[in-house]
Design an enzyme around this catalytic site. Structure first.
Site, PDB file in Angstrom:
ATOM      1  N   ASP A  22      44.433  40.013  47.835  1.00 13.19           N
ATOM      2  CA  ASP A  22      44.430  41.464  48.031  1.00 13.19           C
ATOM      3  C   ASP A  22      45.602  41.909  48.898  1.00 13.19           C
ATOM      4  OD1 ASP A  22      42.090  41.071  46.695  1.00 13.19           O
ATOM      5  OD2 ASP A  22      40.789  41.438  48.411  1.00 13.19           O
TER       6      ASP A  22
ATOM      7  N   GLU B 269      40.038  35.215  39.012  1.00 16.48           N
ATOM      8  CA  GLU B 269      39.035  35.626  40.005  1.00 16.48           C
ATOM      9  C   GLU B 269      38.435  34.416  40.695  1.00 16.48           C
ATOM     10  OE1 GLU B 269      39.132  38.659  41.361  1.00 16.48           O
ATOM     11  OE2 GLU B 269      38.764  39.456  39.358  1.00 16.48           O
ATOM     12  N   HIS B 270      38.327  34.529  42.016  1.00 14.96           N
ATOM     13  CA  HIS B 270      37.811  33.432  42.863  1.00 14.96           C
ATOM     14  C   HIS B 270      38.670  32.168  42.708  1.00 14.96           C
ATOM     15  CE1 HIS B 270      34.269  35.447  44.501  1.00 14.96           C
ATOM     16  NE2 HIS B 270      34.219  36.076  43.340  1.00 14.96           N
ATOM     17  N   THR B 271      39.943  32.392  42.457  1.00 15.26           N
ATOM     18  CA  THR B 271      40.889  31.271  42.395  1.00 15.26           C
ATOM     19  C   THR B 271      41.772  31.225  43.637  1.00 15.26           C
ATOM     20  OG1 THR B 271      42.295  32.756  41.108  1.00 15.26           O
ATOM     21  CG2 THR B 271      41.062  31.114  39.864  1.00 15.26           C
ATOM     22  N   ASP B 272      41.843  32.356  44.384  1.00 18.36           N
ATOM     23  CA  ASP B 272      42.865  32.415  45.447  1.00 18.36           C
ATOM     24  C   ASP B 272      42.539  31.531  46.646  1.00 18.36           C
ATOM     25  OD1 ASP B 272      40.902  34.163  46.472  1.00 18.36           O
ATOM     26  OD2 ASP B 272      42.335  35.710  47.059  1.00 18.36           O
TER      27      ASP B 272
ATOM     28  N   SER C 106      39.841  46.766  46.944  1.00 16.72           N
ATOM     29  CA  SER C 106      40.629  46.400  48.124  1.00 16.72           C
ATOM     30  C   SER C 106      41.021  47.553  49.023  1.00 16.72           C
ATOM     31  CB  SER C 106      41.914  45.681  47.722  1.00 16.72           C
ATOM     32  OG  SER C 106      41.625  44.398  47.390  1.00 16.72           O
TER      33      SER C 106
ATOM     34  N   SER D 184      39.991  47.703  51.922  1.00 20.10           N
ATOM     35  CA  SER D 184      40.186  47.090  53.242  1.00 20.10           C
ATOM     36  C   SER D 184      41.579  46.485  53.383  1.00 20.10           C
ATOM     37  CB  SER D 184      39.097  46.060  53.548  1.00 20.10           C
ATOM     38  OG  SER D 184      38.862  45.251  52.444  1.00 20.10           O
TER      39      SER D 184
ATOM     40  N   GLY E  60      33.959  50.235  48.682  1.00 23.79           N
ATOM     41  CA  GLY E  60      32.858  49.517  48.050  1.00 23.79           C
ATOM     42  C   GLY E  60      33.047  49.339  46.549  1.00 23.79           C
TER      43      GLY E  60
HETATM   44  C1  GLA Z   1      37.777  39.372  47.114  1.00 17.55           C
HETATM   45  C2  GLA Z   1      38.677  38.626  48.077  1.00 17.55           C
HETATM   46  C3  GLA Z   1      39.878  37.994  47.358  1.00 17.55           C
HETATM   47  C4  GLA Z   1      39.441  37.199  46.135  1.00 17.55           C
HETATM   48  C5  GLA Z   1      38.459  38.018  45.279  1.00 17.55           C
HETATM   49  C6  GLA Z   1      37.884  37.210  44.141  1.00 17.55           C
HETATM   50  O1  GLA Z   1      38.454  40.492  46.612  1.00 17.55           O
HETATM   51  O2  GLA Z   1      39.139  39.491  49.091  1.00 17.55           O
HETATM   52  O3  GLA Z   1      40.623  37.200  48.260  1.00 17.55           O
HETATM   53  O4  GLA Z   1      38.887  35.981  46.507  1.00 17.55           O
HETATM   54  O5  GLA Z   1      37.381  38.534  46.046  1.00 17.55           O
HETATM   55  O6  GLA Z   1      38.880  36.856  43.247  1.00 17.55           O
END
Ligand code: GLA
Length: 380
Positions: free
Chosen positions: A171, A32-35, A125, A127, A121
């Protein structure tokens, strides 16, 4: 996805669709929050997603209606389409048409019907699935077959530069590249993907996905701030991205700022956890991934500071009820959490989570099916 989408299309537009495409939502197992740090992610696609049916028009208008929103269709003028003109949910559709046009693909006027079954929400994903399904339907209308990677990148371009959300590529890659029965290991630097078999039922396990129904709070601003901190830390450390930090100890001692230090620690340890989870899955030691999931949550909660009361409550309750591991999933500040549980304990964990929300005076949480589904494709 509603089987009646085609008849709904006929009811709204008085004709038959010429193209229909679907693309799923996703849940991220770990990473998470690595991309946006050139790191690793390990999502799976949901079986729910978005379906877009389409038929050409003679003019330069995209008309967009939704099965879930019974309001009037929205008209988007294709000529002069640029960021800032369209807002709300239709921006994801307009942005995808804009990104296709930017790539030199002539998007025709079209009537579109969107049928989405990913809870909005919920951090699953919806969106990205809307962007990718829109891209698929429009590409089918014009008879262009793009590589999956290109579809994912142009959907991300739509979200970054039209909608204005500076997301990474996870996503859109999950929505396009996922495979039923598998996790998708994505190296967000090389964009190389590997499909990792993921059959929890075979091991007597299940993945519980809990939609906290907590409203996302300040999510875009906070997301932006986290991303900016990571870029700042990489600059101070003299590396292209936090993916390149090899010695965490010296990186931490090179930084003066405690907040930056904690952000870096999250990203670097999270990348390690993704690779460790893959190694455990490949060695067949599935139960051993639980503690890594929980460690990911602790890191997101304490170092990255993107959790919230509802997410922590799901995780704490699931663990106390016997889950092998649990964590928030997605961007955070609301959305969903996941728990790895013995299949025989699903009902029990679910009941405990529901009861804990009631006791805390919170909205009742939702539960989403987490069978790993297929990525993007035509509806036939
Ligand atoms: C959201 C973003 C992704 C990713 C996550 C956290 O879903 O759309 O690109 O950064 O947060 O892992």
């Amino acid at each position: 996805m509603s089987p009646s989408t085609t008849s709904r299309f006929a009811a709204v537009y008085h004709r038959e669709p010429e193209a229909a495409w679907r693309s799923p939502g996703r849940v991220n197992l770990i990473g998470e929050h690595t991309d946006y740090n050139d790191g690793f992610v390990l999502p799976l696609a949901l079986t729910s997603g978005t379906r877009v049916d389409a038929a050409r028009r003679d003019d330069r208008v995209l008309r967009v209606a939704s099965v879930q929103r019974r309001d009037e269709p929205i008209d988007i003028a294709l000529d002069g389409l640029e960021p800032g003109i369209v807002d709300g949910w239709a921006a994801y559709v307009a942005g995808t048409a804009w990104a296709l046009a930017e790539r030199g693909i002539g998007v025709p006027g079209a009537d579109l019907l969107v049928d989405g079954t990913v809870p909005r929400g919920a951090g699953l994903s919806s969106s990205a699935s809307l962007e990718c399904a829109t891209a698929g339907a429009l590409l089918e209308l014009v008879g262009v077959d793009l590589p999956l990677r290109d579809v994912a990148l142009l959907a991300q371009h739509a979200e970054n530069d039209f909608v204005g959300m500076p997301c990474g590529v996870m996503d859109q890659f999950a929505s396009t590249h996922a495979r039923a029965g598998h996790l998708l290991l994505l190296d967000t630097r090389s964009l190389e993907v590997r499909h990792i078999p993921f059959d929890l039922a075979r091991d007597g396990l299940a993945l519980l996905v809990v939609d906290t129904r907590a409203p996302h709070r300040l999510v875009d601003g906070e997301y932006h701030a986290r991303r900016a901190s990571c870029e700042e830390a990489a600059r101070l450390l003299g590396v292209p991205a936090l993916r390149d930090v090899v010695d965490l100890g010296s990186a931490l001692s090179a930084l003066d700022d405690d907040v930056l230090r904690r952000r870096v620690r999250h990203v670097v340890t999270e990348n390690g956890r993704v690779l460790d989870v893959v190694a455990l899955l490949e060695s067949g030691d599935v139960r051993a991934i639980g503690p890594l999931m929980t460690a990911s949550h602790v890191s997101l909660r304490d170092d990255y500071e993107v959790s919230c009361r509802e997410l922590d409550l799901v995780v704490d309750t699931a663990l106390a009820a016997g889950a092998l591991g649990a964590r928030m999933t997605g961007g955070g500040f609301g959305g969903s959490a996941i728990a790895l549980v013995e299949a025989s304990a699903v009902e029990h964990v679910r009941d405990r989570v529901t009861a804990s929300f009631a006791a805390a005076g919170l909205t009742e949480p939702g539960f989403v099916d987490a069978e790993p589904g297929d990525g993007y494709g035509p509806v036939r």
